[in-house]
Design a protein around this motif. Structure first.
Motif, PDB file in Angstrom:
ATOM      1  N   ARG A  11       0.833  -1.209   0.000  1.00  0.00           N
ATOM      2  CA  ARG A  11       0.000   0.000   0.000  1.00  0.00           C
ATOM      3  C   ARG A  11       0.865   1.256   0.000  1.00  0.00           C
ATOM      4  O   ARG A  11       0.599   2.215  -0.720  1.00  0.00           O
ATOM      5  CB  ARG A  11      -0.933  -0.001   1.204  1.00  0.00           C
ATOM      6  CG  ARG A  11      -1.889   1.189   1.189  1.00  0.00           C
ATOM      7  CD  ARG A  11      -2.728   1.250   2.394  1.00  0.00           C
ATOM      8  NE  ARG A  11      -1.849   1.367   3.563  1.00  0.00           N
ATOM      9  CZ  ARG A  11      -2.258   1.321   4.806  1.00  0.00           C
ATOM     10  NH1 ARG A  11      -3.522   1.151   5.075  1.00  0.00           N
ATOM     11  NH2 ARG A  11      -1.414   1.438   5.800  1.00  0.00           N
ATOM     12  N   ILE A  52       2.378   1.809  -3.501  1.00  0.00           N
ATOM     13  CA  ILE A  52       1.364   2.313  -4.435  1.00  0.00           C
ATOM     14  C   ILE A  52       1.056   3.775  -4.139  1.00  0.00           C
ATOM     15  O   ILE A  52       0.972   4.600  -5.042  1.00  0.00           O
ATOM     16  CB  ILE A  52       0.091   1.445  -4.362  1.00  0.00           C
ATOM     17  CG1 ILE A  52       0.386   0.060  -4.947  1.00  0.00           C
ATOM     18  CG2 ILE A  52      -1.072   2.111  -5.080  1.00  0.00           C
ATOM     19  CD1 ILE A  52      -0.684  -0.981  -4.630  1.00  0.00           C
ATOM     20  N   ARG A  53       0.913   4.098  -2.873  1.00  0.00           N
ATOM     21  CA  ARG A  53       0.562   5.463  -2.461  1.00  0.00           C
ATOM     22  C   ARG A  53       1.708   6.442  -2.663  1.00  0.00           C
ATOM     23  O   ARG A  53       1.520   7.532  -3.198  1.00  0.00           O
ATOM     24  CB  ARG A  53       0.148   5.433  -0.983  1.00  0.00           C
ATOM     25  CG  ARG A  53      -0.227   6.802  -0.404  1.00  0.00           C
ATOM     26  CD  ARG A  53      -0.363   6.749   1.105  1.00  0.00           C
ATOM     27  NE  ARG A  53       0.929   6.432   1.710  1.00  0.00           N
ATOM     28  CZ  ARG A  53       1.089   5.577   2.724  1.00  0.00           C
ATOM     29  NH1 ARG A  53       0.065   4.967   3.269  1.00  0.00           N
ATOM     30  NH2 ARG A  53       2.297   5.338   3.217  1.00  0.00           N
ATOM     31  N   ASP A  54       2.913   6.068  -2.254  1.00  0.00           N
ATOM     32  CA  ASP A  54       4.035   7.004  -2.212  1.00  0.00           C
ATOM     33  C   ASP A  54       4.844   7.074  -3.510  1.00  0.00           C
ATOM     34  O   ASP A  54       5.591   8.029  -3.714  1.00  0.00           O
ATOM     35  CB  ASP A  54       4.969   6.659  -1.059  1.00  0.00           C
ATOM     36  CG  ASP A  54       4.276   6.763   0.299  1.00  0.00           C
ATOM     37  OD1 ASP A  54       3.197   7.385   0.379  1.00  0.00           O
ATOM     38  OD2 ASP A  54       4.828   6.217   1.279  1.00  0.00           O
ATOM     39  N   PRO A  69       3.540   6.447  -7.040  1.00  0.00           N
ATOM     40  CA  PRO A  69       2.601   6.101  -8.113  1.00  0.00           C
ATOM     41  C   PRO A  69       3.250   6.080  -9.499  1.00  0.00           C
ATOM     42  O   PRO A  69       2.816   5.318 -10.361  1.00  0.00           O
ATOM     43  CB  PRO A  69       1.527   7.188  -8.021  1.00  0.00           C
ATOM     44  CG  PRO A  69       2.191   8.324  -7.321  1.00  0.00           C
ATOM     45  CD  PRO A  69       3.191   7.712  -6.392  1.00  0.00           C
ATOM     46  N   ASP A  70       4.297   6.864  -9.698  1.00  0.00           N
ATOM     47  CA  ASP A  70       4.955   6.888 -11.004  1.00  0.00           C
ATOM     48  C   ASP A  70       5.766   5.620 -11.272  1.00  0.00           C
ATOM     49  O   ASP A  70       6.150   5.363 -12.416  1.00  0.00           O
ATOM     50  CB  ASP A  70       5.871   8.105 -11.124  1.00  0.00           C
ATOM     51  CG  ASP A  70       5.097   9.415 -11.129  1.00  0.00           C
ATOM     52  OD1 ASP A  70       3.877   9.384 -11.394  1.00  0.00           O
ATOM     53  OD2 ASP A  70       5.710  10.459 -10.851  1.00  0.00           O
ATOM     54  N   HIS A  88       4.642   2.491 -10.417  1.00  0.00           N
ATOM     55  CA  HIS A  88       3.775   1.311 -10.378  1.00  0.00           C
ATOM     56  C   HIS A  88       3.903   0.429 -11.625  1.00  0.00           C
ATOM     57  O   HIS A  88       3.777  -0.795 -11.534  1.00  0.00           O
ATOM     58  CB  HIS A  88       2.316   1.703 -10.147  1.00  0.00           C
ATOM     59  CG  HIS A  88       1.441   0.519  -9.933  1.00  0.00           C
ATOM     60  ND1 HIS A  88       1.497  -0.236  -8.781  1.00  0.00           N
ATOM     61  CD2 HIS A  88       0.540  -0.078 -10.732  1.00  0.00           C
ATOM     62  CE1 HIS A  88       0.649  -1.231  -8.880  1.00  0.00           C
ATOM     63  NE2 HIS A  88       0.046  -1.159 -10.052  1.00  0.00           N
ATOM     64  N   THR A 118      -6.973  -4.331  -9.966  1.00  0.00           N
ATOM     65  CA  THR A 118      -7.902  -3.208  -9.984  1.00  0.00           C
ATOM     66  C   THR A 118      -9.097  -3.562 -10.862  1.00  0.00           C
ATOM     67  O   THR A 118      -8.912  -4.076 -11.972  1.00  0.00           O
ATOM     68  CB  THR A 118      -7.206  -1.942 -10.523  1.00  0.00           C
ATOM     69  OG1 THR A 118      -6.046  -1.690  -9.727  1.00  0.00           O
ATOM     70  CG2 THR A 118      -8.129  -0.745 -10.478  1.00  0.00           C
ATOM     71  N   ARG A 155      -8.863  -0.954  -6.068  1.00  0.00           N
ATOM     72  CA  ARG A 155      -7.656  -1.779  -6.028  1.00  0.00           C
ATOM     73  C   ARG A 155      -7.661  -2.610  -4.748  1.00  0.00           C
ATOM     74  O   ARG A 155      -7.956  -2.110  -3.661  1.00  0.00           O
ATOM     75  CB  ARG A 155      -6.406  -0.917  -6.063  1.00  0.00           C
ATOM     76  CG  ARG A 155      -5.140  -1.767  -5.825  1.00  0.00           C
ATOM     77  CD  ARG A 155      -3.860  -1.030  -5.995  1.00  0.00           C
ATOM     78  NE  ARG A 155      -3.553  -1.019  -7.413  1.00  0.00           N
ATOM     79  CZ  ARG A 155      -3.127   0.045  -8.068  1.00  0.00           C
ATOM     80  NH1 ARG A 155      -2.954   1.181  -7.452  1.00  0.00           N
ATOM     81  NH2 ARG A 155      -2.860  -0.027  -9.342  1.00  0.00           N
TER      82      ARG A 155
END
Length: 188
Positions: A42, A45-47, A49-50, A52, A100, A105
């Protein structure tokens, strides 16, 4: 570097992990839990995002050699978009996967399976179950999961690499083995 890993793990809410080396190779002083792997996924994905897209690369070429991604869900499970597989004899076959659907997700963590196929099937079952559940503010969060009650990590070597013992049977309700009512059969 492992000290920085441990500090970051604590900062992002990982409670059941301790790193001794940065490469993940076996060391009895190193452990983690499925809950903590979900917390880490998590946070990634959150911190980041570029970054992923890196998790869903199907293969990498090194000179003439091509190394395929070991995540059997990619391209086979609708909405699967990556994360990380792992294997060592003492830990079995593991996956931290995300998928997703409909803008939602879900992160699934499966550890200690005797084969990559069984790991992928268990992860697909968990995704199927998760996507049939309602989402919302009443849903459990990763933080609500209890810390592991296991005093020390199990050694999967006799089950996975030595095959000297039959795999233990899952206790409790576990993943849903059949499709949810009204969803019909699904092929993975």
């Amino acid at each position: 570097f492992a000290t920085l890993m441990n500090e970051t793990a604590q900062r992002i809410g990982m409670r059941d992990s301790h790193w001794y080396n940065p490469n993940g190779l076996p060391d009895p002083r190193q452990w983690t839990s499925a809950r903590d792997m979900a917390v880490l996924a998590r946070a990634l994905i959150r911190d980041f995002p570029d970054s992923h897209d890196l998790f869903s690369i199907s293969a990498i070429q090194f000179g003439k050699a091509v190394m395929a991604n070991h995540n059997g869900l990619l391209g086979r499970y609708a909405g699967a978009d990556g994360m990380k597989t792992g294997f060592i004899c003492s830990g079995g076959f593991n996956v931290v996967a995300s998928a997703t659907r409909g803008g939602r997700r879900i992160i699934t963590v499966v550890m200690g399976q005797p084969s990559a196929r069984e790991r992928d099937l268990k992860a697909a079952d968990l995704f199927d179950y998760g996507f049939t559940q309602s989402a919302g503010w009443t849903s459990d969060s990763v933080e609500a999961l209890a810390p592991s009650a296991v005093a020390e990590p199990p050694d999967m070597r006799p089950y996975v690499c030595q095959r000297s013992k039959p795999m233990p049977i899952d206790e409790g309700p576990g993943a849903i083995a059949a499709p949810a009512p009204g969803t019909g059969d699904q092929t993975h």
